[in-house]
Design an enzyme around this catalytic site. Structure first.
Site, PDB file in Angstrom:
ATOM      1  N   GLU A   1      10.613   0.634  10.012  1.00 24.11           N
ATOM      2  CA  GLU A   1      11.596   1.697   9.766  1.00 24.11           C
ATOM      3  C   GLU A   1      10.863   2.998  10.004  1.00 24.11           C
ATOM      4  OE1 GLU A   1      13.480   4.528   8.992  1.00 24.11           O
ATOM      5  OE2 GLU A   1      13.235   4.228   6.840  1.00 24.11           O
TER       6      GLU A   1
ATOM      7  N   GLU B   1      10.855  15.055  15.610  1.00 25.79           N
ATOM      8  CA  GLU B   1      11.195  15.083  14.189  1.00 25.79           C
ATOM      9  C   GLU B   1      10.367  16.136  13.459  1.00 25.79           C
ATOM     10  OE1 GLU B   1      12.142  11.758  10.817  1.00 25.79           O
ATOM     11  OE2 GLU B   1      10.334  11.456  11.988  1.00 25.79           O
TER      12      GLU B   1
ATOM     13  N   LYS C   1       0.838  -1.201   0.000  1.00 23.71           N
ATOM     14  CA  LYS C   1       0.000   0.000   0.000  1.00 23.71           C
ATOM     15  C   LYS C   1       0.874   1.252   0.000  1.00 23.71           C
ATOM     16  CE  LYS C   1      -1.975   2.380   3.349  1.00 23.71           C
ATOM     17  NZ  LYS C   1      -1.946   3.779   2.809  1.00 23.71           N
TER      18      LYS C   1
ATOM     19  N   CYS D   1      14.260  10.421   6.883  1.00 24.71           N
ATOM     20  CA  CYS D   1      14.501  10.016   8.274  1.00 24.71           C
ATOM     21  C   CYS D   1      15.963  10.114   8.668  1.00 24.71           C
ATOM     22  CB  CYS D   1      14.012   8.585   8.498  1.00 24.71           C
ATOM     23  SG  CYS D   1      12.252   8.360   8.232  1.00 24.71           S
TER      24      CYS D   1
END
Length: 478
Positions: A251, A381, A178, A285
């Site tokens: 991840e 983040e 997806k 990331c």
């Protein structure tokens, strides 16, 4: 005059289909802020159909020889090269990324990664047979896990799709993938390319939102759930998968420290770090987002980094003079803007700190100094073109600052002192430590983090093995 929207569709069991109930989602080009396509909002019926197809295809694909699977993956890699311009166009419309950078920085690594896993398919082996008990021989088999439910992110839709399907298919698994609801176009094109090469049901794509992903992970068929995404999404996947003890590969986010010592070549470090921080609008990331600089060179470094930021350009995909395009969506623009709007009084915006233009989701390259370790922008983040800078006095404080976040994906150390670089690389609690560079990746080396950055590895033989299970076979010699 109204322009007809492109209609994207799911790819299930070798054919393109609309969502069973006909629901759709608008897809927006982030460079313009305008809707250019619709994609299926897949529900339980679509997930059921994709899982059924993948399960039916699994036995034959599992039993294909490694050489046969290798041949298929090599054909996929060749097809990606042949359709490169189509993939680039779809990805650029998906994300607003610069066309030329997508051509040079994404397609070649993707093709290389597929070919790497094609080779890995023929290198999978257990330990040699042996007699560990008298009269009995033991053998270790490595086998595919089964159907894999995979959820890819919006920051690198094409490349993250490759990181998902290539090792899974190479190991003999079947896939239901997806894409993000904001970036389905290039993944649907990938389905078209792969669908002409693999047996039906081996590779399936379903589009949808968070609830679609939840239905995939909670479905009883997959043996493994793999996601690249936020920490929140990863935690939800792990919780859902735990209900029937699925394997999970996560991840997740990052907050990479970039530790710059006083013996560093400042000009070179600034040049490399600014690119590693602003590339892809900082939506990476592993981006060089959190710079820690020795106090003796702090002011000089900040000044040089702010100058580099002011000279870095963002703009439209067909502009060859830009480093990065827009943020991916309106929510992401609001998130990045919010971090800057909420900066504490002691922080100083050295460059940028504002939206660019009023069309699309562009944000200026930004440098912020004067921050403290517990500030929100240090701990969380941002996922945007924002680099923070903090001073440190010695190695001990640098390590404390570097390791003092919940993320542990990537990091870098900048120094000419080899022994110090080795000490730092040992002590930094991150899945990757670069020395005097930041962000290069190769197919042969593992990518993945610790702590809230998740677990499991992408790329490399380690990533390949994540898509296998180990079986012990013991036979009597009597």
């Amino acid at each position: 005059m109204t322009t007809e929207l492109r209609r994207l569709r799911n790819y299930i069991n070798g054919e393109f289909r609309d969502a069973a109930d006909g629901r759709t989602i608008d897809v927006v080009n982030p460079a313009t802020g305008e809707v250019y396509a619709t994609s299926p909002l897949s529900g339980q019926a679509d997930v059921d159909a994709a899982m059924e197809a993948a399960a039916a295809a699994f036995p034959a694909w599992r039993d294909a020889t490694p050489a046969e699977r290798q041949k298929v993956l090599l054909k996929i890699a060749d097809a990606f090269e042949e359709r490169a311009e189509d993939l680039i166009a779809a990805e650029s419309e998906n994300t607003g990324k610069p066309i030329e950078l997508t051509r040079t920085e994404e397609v070649p690594p993707m093709v290389d990664q597929i070919r790497f896993f094609a080779g890995a398919a023929r290198m999978l082996e257990g330990k040699s047979a042996g007699e560990y008990m008298e009269g009995l021989t033991s053998i270790v088999r490595r086998e595919p896990v089964g159907v894999c439910a995979q959820v890819a992110p919006w920051n690198y839709p094409m490349m993250m799709a490759v990181w998902k399907f290539a090792p899974a298919l190479a190991a003999g698994n079947t896939v239901v993938l997806k894409p993000s609801d904001t970036t389905p176009a290039s993944t649907v094109l990938i389905a078209e390319i792969i669908g002409s090469i693999v047996p039906k049901g081996v590779f399936n794509v379903i589009c949808g939102d968070r609830e679609t992903g939840r239905a995939m992970v909670e479905h009883p068929t997959p043996a493994m759930a793999s996601i690249t995404g936020s920490v929140r999404a990863g935690m939800q996947v792990a919780e859902s998968a735990a209900k029937d003890v699925k394997r999970v590969h996560l991840e997740l986010g990052g907050k990479a420290p970039v530790v710059v010592f006083e013996d560093t070549d400042i000009a070179k470090a600034v040049e490399d770090i600014s690119v590693a921080g602003f590339f892809n609008a900082g939506q990476d990331c592993t981006a060089a987002t959190r710079v820690l600089v020795h106090e003796s060179i702090h002011d000089e470094f900040v000044s040089a980094l702010a100058k580099a930021a002011s000279e870095t350009k963002t703009g439209l995909p067909d502009d060859e003079d830009v480093l990065y395009g827009p943020l991916n969506n309106a929510n992401q623009l609001a998130q990045v803007s919010g971090f800057i709007d909420r900066l504490p009084a002691h922080a100083k915006v050295e460059a940028g700190g504002h939206r660019v233009g009023d069309k699309g989701y562009f944000y200026a390259p930004t440098v912020v100094s004067g921050l403290k370790q517990d500030d929100e922008i240090i701990q969380n983040e941002v996922f945007g073109p924002v680099i923070t800078v903090q001073p440190f006095r010695d190695e001990e404080q640098a390590l404390g600052y570097a390791n003092g976040v919940e993320y542990a994906l990537a990091s870098s150390v900048w120094t000419k002192d080899h022994a110090r670089a080795m000490r730092m690389s040992k002590a930094l609690d991150f899945g990757c430590v670069w020395i005097n560079t930041h962000i290069p990746l190769v197919a042969e080396m593992p990518h993945g983090g610790f702590k809230k950055s998740g677990y499991g590895k992408d790329l490399s033989a380690y990533g390949f093995e994540d898509y296998t299970r180990v079986k012990h076979v013991m036979t009597s010699l009597g």
